[in-house]
Structures are given as structure tokens and as C-alpha cells.
Design an enzyme around this catalytic site. Structure first.
Site, PDB file in Angstrom:
ATOM      1  N   HIS A 140      15.905  17.289   5.036  1.00 52.04           N
ATOM      2  CA  HIS A 140      15.249  18.575   5.255  1.00 52.04           C
ATOM      3  C   HIS A 140      15.904  19.691   4.470  1.00 52.04           C
ATOM      4  O   HIS A 140      15.234  20.515   3.841  1.00 52.04           O
ATOM      5  CB  HIS A 140      15.259  18.894   6.749  1.00 52.04           C
ATOM      6  CG  HIS A 140      14.424  20.066   7.092  1.00 52.04           C
ATOM      7  ND1 HIS A 140      13.166  19.960   7.646  1.00 52.04           N
ATOM      8  CD2 HIS A 140      14.633  21.392   6.937  1.00 52.04           C
ATOM      9  CE1 HIS A 140      12.667  21.156   7.809  1.00 52.04           C
ATOM     10  NE2 HIS A 140      13.531  22.054   7.407  1.00 52.04           N
ATOM     11  N   ARG A 149      -1.875  10.276   1.942  1.00 52.85           N
ATOM     12  CA  ARG A 149      -1.628   8.838   1.926  1.00 52.85           C
ATOM     13  C   ARG A 149      -1.358   8.414   3.364  1.00 52.85           C
ATOM     14  O   ARG A 149      -0.516   9.030   4.036  1.00 52.85           O
ATOM     15  CB  ARG A 149      -0.415   8.524   1.050  1.00 52.85           C
ATOM     16  CG  ARG A 149      -0.109   7.033   0.963  1.00 52.85           C
ATOM     17  CD  ARG A 149       1.121   6.762   0.131  1.00 52.85           C
ATOM     18  NE  ARG A 149       2.326   7.311   0.706  1.00 52.85           N
ATOM     19  CZ  ARG A 149       3.489   7.349   0.074  1.00 52.85           C
ATOM     20  NH1 ARG A 149       3.571   6.873  -1.159  1.00 52.85           N
ATOM     21  NH2 ARG A 149       4.542   7.865   0.645  1.00 52.85           N
ATOM     22  N   GLU A 203       0.561  -0.075  -6.497  1.00 49.27           N
ATOM     23  CA  GLU A 203       2.006  -0.240  -6.575  1.00 49.27           C
ATOM     24  C   GLU A 203       2.410  -1.709  -6.549  1.00 49.27           C
ATOM     25  O   GLU A 203       3.462  -2.079  -7.030  1.00 49.27           O
ATOM     26  CB  GLU A 203       2.713   0.547  -5.468  1.00 49.27           C
ATOM     27  CG  GLU A 203       2.023   0.522  -4.126  1.00 49.27           C
ATOM     28  CD  GLU A 203       2.607   1.536  -3.142  1.00 49.27           C
ATOM     29  OE1 GLU A 203       3.697   2.069  -3.397  1.00 49.27           O
ATOM     30  OE2 GLU A 203       1.960   1.784  -2.107  1.00 49.27           O
ATOM     31  N   ASP A 236       7.429   2.147  -7.077  1.00 53.57           N
ATOM     32  CA  ASP A 236       7.422   0.796  -6.533  1.00 53.57           C
ATOM     33  C   ASP A 236       6.851  -0.213  -7.507  1.00 53.57           C
ATOM     34  O   ASP A 236       7.325  -1.345  -7.584  1.00 53.57           O
ATOM     35  CB  ASP A 236       6.628   0.760  -5.219  1.00 53.57           C
ATOM     36  CG  ASP A 236       7.462   1.269  -4.062  1.00 53.57           C
ATOM     37  OD1 ASP A 236       6.891   1.840  -3.121  1.00 53.57           O
ATOM     38  OD2 ASP A 236       8.688   1.086  -4.110  1.00 53.57           O
ATOM     39  N   CYS A 273       1.330   9.062  -9.212  1.00 53.58           N
ATOM     40  CA  CYS A 273       2.183   9.904  -8.368  1.00 53.58           C
ATOM     41  C   CYS A 273       3.644   9.484  -8.434  1.00 53.58           C
ATOM     42  O   CYS A 273       4.487  10.043  -7.745  1.00 53.58           O
ATOM     43  CB  CYS A 273       1.680   9.924  -6.929  1.00 53.58           C
ATOM     44  SG  CYS A 273       1.486   8.302  -6.202  1.00 53.58           S
TER      45      CYS A 273
END
Lengths: 86, 574
Positions: B190, B333, B432, B456, B503
């Protein structure tokens, strides 16, 4: 003691600023302030109580004020609940 | 003594300033029996009074800085302290049970936090965090300590902390905090995300900064390389000052291309959008003038919690994102998570190989209740903006069918319930797993779009874990193999009149960008912080040249050859 049924028209309900505002206004009066929603009642001067009630816009609550300045309190609080600007 | 600490570069830029150490105070909430009720109640009232004074000071200083919203948060905190229900209950408990104020107070606070936790509203959840903050202050005063929070300083500082909690990061003022250094955390924690969004240089994971740094000493934060220099020499300060100016210059030059179209010199346009994982990052998306969100990772909603996020909770977040983005497209997603993350409420099996295991769409297709909840929340939110959906980790056409059919079922369900759902929702998938690239032609007939998840895809193609130092050399984005797979996907999509986006990190790789333009990639989705840089590179290319480059690259045999080819080509500003 005066009691009134009010439909809350505050845009986003009584969250955040409105809740703080409500409690501040309630605390400024001597009268006791009670809010009832769906049969559950809470102290209008308790921020925890008001926030936990999660009053949404469009909901109906019963507002009750009791004390020397009960009329002024009722009027001021009704304004907070029905103010259109947020 | 000059010392260098190494960490993870979490937010780019250089900062030089005086260290301010955020200490996490130690709290003790043991229950003790007391004899003198009256003096215990007095002690409690005194702590409340001190806390009120703190909060009034903070509220006023925040108000002076014109931050009305933040001031209201402290206003609410003050009301909590004055809440008759709360305060009276604690006093009664002290009296009746003859226990210490700390314990009585804490019990009441925990009850309230429990109540708030039940309410299915993200706003209320934040209020629970507020109550925790206020409670901490009171407990600290009861123990005689004072909470030196960041609000106390007015001068510019470098903040040093073990980690920054969400409420602490929310209170950061970039006018005051010029740099951030933490002991723990990574690029996706975060504090790192917030630092990037607020454009404050940050280095995380230094392990011992809070132990080694002396308050008030000079610290250099190198958010580009991931280094922190304690007590730098005059030489070093000069060097870094120069670096800082150079970096600032590049950044401000980049801001000049905000508003300019994302097109090559010869007028070929592509979509340039952002990858984010939380509502707070939408700010950065808009600041960097992205055309939309190409990947909204929904996992964060599920992480670091004890229970499943409810449909309502999810809906509120999706709706908030869409509303803030107005009509710009947002591709959500669906849940992409597995056993590698700690999710107690999912009861995931311990696997030898979680990345090849029960995760993402596989998990969702088996735990249909979970999947339906997310899909319902997404579809309900669809009327608030331009929503698109994509499924992660699809391996076979059958999985695609199952997922798509479930989505359609859920849509029907909502329509029967008279819940409004958009009729214009594009549904696509991540590419992927190599099998989908190989079978792209079949998939292209069914999906509305592809989004290539190169992070990936590359790992699965070369069977190597990029986080494993011994084999990470096999993670080669510009290898001809990857280029061929990408080409297969793009060509298959175009044949069916569909589009392909990317992406993965490859989309912002300066070597890859010309090749991707040449191969015909329709959409580039990158981190908000690399959008302008990516735009700059695209604008400096011509499509014609890019196509030639791509063609040549495809015929090469190694990554090195491809890289040399691109670097040597006249146009690429590498």
C-alpha cells in the site's frame, strides 16, 4: 417532548459529514434527542450511534426532542436531515 | 558516518532531506483490578482531554493548510471522544467491574468496531479505522506516552517508518513529506502504491532503516535505484542534487505531452491505458492522461482480510472506479489469485506449485458462488460507466465457454430482478498461457478482445520464474519466440475484426514498443507512472519503420540480436 416522522432526503444519507453535522447540532441544544429507525432507537448526540444506524437517503426515521429548547432543536435537526446539498 | 542502505525502488525520483522517524508506539491493554474507582475515572477523563487537545491542534493545522476533507476526519474523531454513549459506558464499566481504564476503554471500542465491521459499506469500514486511530491515542495518553505523528512537523522531511498503514498514508502531505523509506514491504504494498500516486520518491524493504537512521540527520532517497544514503558527504549531496534536477526536468518535459494524441509520426493511432489495482490509483490514471484502464486488478479487494468481500462491497468499489473514470473504458479482470497469497477464508490447498495450480479462473469456475458474486457486482456497476470484463488464466476454449456462459446467466438473473445492466459490455480474455496464443485463431472467433499478459506468458513459455535469481535470465520479453506468439494473437484478432491489447510490462519496454507497434498491437496498458514515457516513444516512431523492424526481428534467433537491431535503428530514442 415533540416527535416527528421525517424522510431523510440528504443525498448520500447520514454518513460522514452529515452525521458529524447532525451530532454537532444535536449537542448544541439542551434537549435530549432520540432517533428511531426500524424500531431501533439511538441517542442523537452519539456519533457512534448515528453512524451505526447507517441512515440512507430516502429512509424514514422518527425524530424526538425533549427539553427546554425542543422546538428549536427539532427544526434545526430536520434541516440537517433534509438539506439537499451535500 | 555515511552509510548506504539497499532496498526496493518503489517510487521514482530523488529526495534529499532531514529524517523524521515514525515510531510505532507500544501499547499495553492488560486488564487490572483497581481499588480507587474515582481516581481511575479521573485518569480516564484526563487522557480523553489530552487526546482532544491533540486532535484540535491537528484539525486546526490541517484546516490552515486548506484541506477541508482531512479536517473533517479529525472533526469526526473529536465527536467520537465526546460520544456520551461511549464515554459513559466506559466510566460505568470502570466503576462496576473495578478494572483499569485501558481495559474498559478497549472493550467498548472493540464492540463498536465489531458493529461497524458488520455494516456492508466501505465508508463504514474506514470509520472503523478512524476509531482505531482515536483509540490508540487515548491508550497512549493513558500510558503516559505521546503519539508523535507526522502532523506535528511543518518542515520538509524524509519519512522513515517500519511500514505505513493505509490511514497513515492517507494523511501524508506531499508538501511536507518529500521522500519515504520503509523497513518492510515491496513494490505492490500500500505504501508503495500511495507513494507513486502522490509522486513521492520512495524506497521500501530496507530492513533496518528505522534502527539505523538518526532523527534530523540528512538522508538521500534514490527511488530510481532503490538506495538510501545516510549522512551523505557534501560530494554525494551535490551529485544527487544534480540527478534530482535531471529527473525533474525529464518529468516536466513529459507533462508537456499530456493532451497530445497517442500516435506515431505518420499518424497511426493506438490506445494507451493504465494498469491499476485500487481505487486510489485512479487519480494517477487521470493525472497521466491515460485513455482508460486496460487492467483493473480486482484481487486487492480480496486480500488482507478475514472474510470474502460481499457483493455490495465489491459493487461500491467498481462503481466508484467507473464513476471517476466517467466514460473512459475500464477493463476489470476477474479474480486472479491463488494459494501463494494468504486468503484464510478461501481455504485453498497447499500446493507444491501454486502458479501452475488451483487459481484464478480455475478457482472461480469451481467456486461458482464466489464467481457469481463478483460477476453480479461487476454487472450492476456496468451502468455507471464504460465497463469491460476479462478472464485471467484461460487455458482452453472450454474454460472460456464456461466463464462466458456463467456471465450470461448472471446477467439474465439480474435482468429478471429488474436490476439495470449495460447492454454494451465487451468480454475478453488474458492471453498468458501459451496454449491460448497457439490457438488464438479459435479464441478470436469468440472473444471481443485479447489482452496479452506478458509477465506470465514469458514465464510460462520459457518455464522460468522471473523472481528466481538463478533462472531469471530466461525471462526475455524481446525474444523472437515471444514476438511470434504476440504476432499470432494480434493477427488472429484482426482477422476476426477484434482488437489486441497488452497489459504486461513488455508494453512499456522501450525496446519492445517499436516492435509492438510494428506487429500491430492496438492497445498498450502500462503503470500510470510509465504512460507518458510510453507515449513519448510511440510519438517518435513511424509505423512504417516499426513494421520493418518487427519483420526483421521475427526472423532473428536470440534476444540479443533483437535488442541490437532495435537499438541500432535510427528512430528509437533508447
Amino acid at each position: 417532548m415533540i416527535t416527528k416522522t421525517i424522510v431523510v432526503t440528504r443525498k448520500n444519507g447520514i454518513h460522514a459529514r452529515p452525521a458529524s453535522q447532525f451530532v454537532k447540532v444535536a449537542t448544541s441544544f439542551e434537549s435530549e434527542v432520540t432517533v428511531i429507525k426500524n424500531g431501533k432507537s439511538g441517542n442523537g448526540k452519539s456519533i457512534m450511534g448515528i453512524m451505526a444506524m447507517a441512515i440512507a437517503s430516502g429512509e424514514e426515521i422518527i425524530l424526538s426532542t425533549s427539553g427546554v429548547d425542543e422546538e428549536q432543536a427539532m427544526e434545526a435537526l430536520e434541516n440537517v436531515l433534509t438539506e439537499l446539498e451535500d | 558516518m555515511t552509510k548506504q542502505l539497499n532496498g526496493i525502488a518503489a517510487s521514482s525520483g530523488i529526495a534529499i532531506g532531514k529524517a523524521f522517524i515514525l515510531q510505532e508506539p507500544k501499547l499495553c491493554i492488560e486488564e487490572r483490578k483497581i481499588d480507587d474507582v474515582l481516581s481511575e475515572i479521573k485518569r480516564f477523563e484526563h487522557a480523553l482531554e489530552l487526546t482532544k487537545q491533540d486532535l484540535v491542534m491537528i484539525r486546526d493545522s490541517v484546516k490552515m493548510k486548506m484541506d477541508q476533507e482531512k479536517a473533517e476526519i479529525f472533526e469526526a474523531h473529536l465527536l467520537i471522544l465526546e460520544d456520551p454513549e461511549l464515554v459513559d459506558k466506559v466510566k460505568v464499566t470502570i466503576e462496576k467491574e473495578k478494572i483499569n481504564a485501558e481495559s474498559a476503554w478497549n472493550t467498548e471500542v472493540q464492540t463498536i468496531i465489531g458493529i461497524f465491521g458488520q455494516i456492508n459499506d466501505s465508508y463504514m469500514k474506514e470509520r472503523a479505522a478512524d476509531i482505531k486511530d482515536v483509540s490508540k491515542r487515548v491508550l497512549l495518553h493513558l500510558s503516559g506516552q505521546q503519539w508523535k505523528s507526522i502532523d506535528w512537523t511543518a518542515e520538509e522531511v524524509i519519512l522513515i517508518a517500519e511500514d505505513l498503514s493505509p490511514s497513515e498514508t492517507a494523511q501524508l502531505d506531499p508538501g511536507v513529506v518529500k521522500g519515504i523509506v520503509t523497513d518492510i514491504g515491496g513494490r505492490t504494498s500500500h505504501s508503495a502504491i500511495m507513494a507513486r500516486t502522490m509522486q513521492i520518491p520512495a524506497v521500501v524493504g530496507t530492513k533496518e532503516s528505522t534502527q539505523l537512521v538518526e532523527p534530523g540527520t540528512i538522508v538521500i532517497v534514490d527511488g530510481l535505484e532503490g538506495n538510501v544514503i545516510l549522512n551523505p558527504s557534501t560530494e554525494q549531496i551535490k551529485t544527487y542534487e544534480t540527478k534530482r534536477c535531471a529527473h525533474q526536468k525529464i518529468q516536466s518535459e513529459l507533462t508537456r505531452i499530456i493532451g497530445l494524441p497517442v500516435q506515431t509520426e505518420d499518424g497511426f493511432r493506438v490506445e494507451l491505458v493504465a494498469n491499476i489495482g485500487s481505487l486510489i490509483e485512479v487519480e494517477a490514471v487521470l493525472q497521466n492522461d491515460a485513455m482508460g484502464i486496460g487492467l483493473f486488478r480486482t484481487e486487492f479487494l480480496f486480500m488482507e482480510r478475514e472474510q470474502m468481500p460481499s457483493e455490495e462491497e465489491q459493487f461500491q468499489v467498481y462503481q466508484a472506479v467507473l464513476t471517476k473514470m466517467e466514460q473512459k473504458p475500464v477493463i476489470f479482470r476477474t479474480l486472479d489469485i491463488g494459494g501463494d497469497k494468504h486468503l484464510p477464508y478461501l481455504e485453498l490447498p497447499q500446493e507444491m506449485n501454486p502458479f501452475l495450480g488451483f487459481r484464478a479462473i480455475r478457482l472461480c469456475l469451481e467456486r461458482k458462488d464466489l464467481f457469481r458474486t463478483q460477476l453480479r457486482a461487476l454487472l450492476r456497476a456496468s451502468v455507471y460507466g464504460h465497463l469491460k470484463i476479462m478472464f485471467p488464466m484461460i487455458a482452453t476454449l472450454d474454460e472460456w465457454h464456461q466463464a462466458k456462459n456463467l456471465l450470461m446467466e448472471v446477467k439474465e438473473e439480474l435482468l429478471c430482478e429488474k436490476v439495470p445492466v449495460s447492454h454494451d459490455i465487451s468480454v475478453g480474455m488474458m492471453v498468458e498461457i501459451p496454449s491460448t496464443a497457439v490457438m488464438a485463431e479459435q479464441f478470436a472467433k469468440e472473444v471481443d478482445f485479447f489482452s496479452i499478459g506478458t509477465n506470465d506468458l514469458i514465464q510460462y513459455t520459457f518455464a522460468a520464474d522471473r523472481m528466481n535469481e538463478r533462472v531469471s535470465y530466461l525471462y526475455q520479453p524481446c525474444h523472437p519466440t515471444i514476438l511470434r506468439l504476440v504476432k499470432m494473437v494480434i493477427d488472429a484478432a484482426h482477422k476476426e475484426g477484434k482488437w489486441t491489447g497488452m497489459c504486461g510490462e513488455m508494453a512499456s519496454d522501450p525496446i519492445a514498443i517499436p516492435l509492438l507497434i510494428g506487429l500491430g498491437l492496438d492497445e498498450f496498458s502500462t503503470n500510470p507512472q510509465t504512460i507518458l514515457q510510453t507515449k513519448k516513444i510511440i510519438r517518435a516512431l513511424t509505423r512504417e519503420e516499426a513494421q520493418h523492424l518487427a519483420e526483421k526481428a521475427l526472423s532473428m534467433a536470440t534476444s540479443e540480436q533483437v535488442e541490437t537491431l532495435v537499438k541500432n535503428s535510427a528512430r528509437t530514442p533508447v
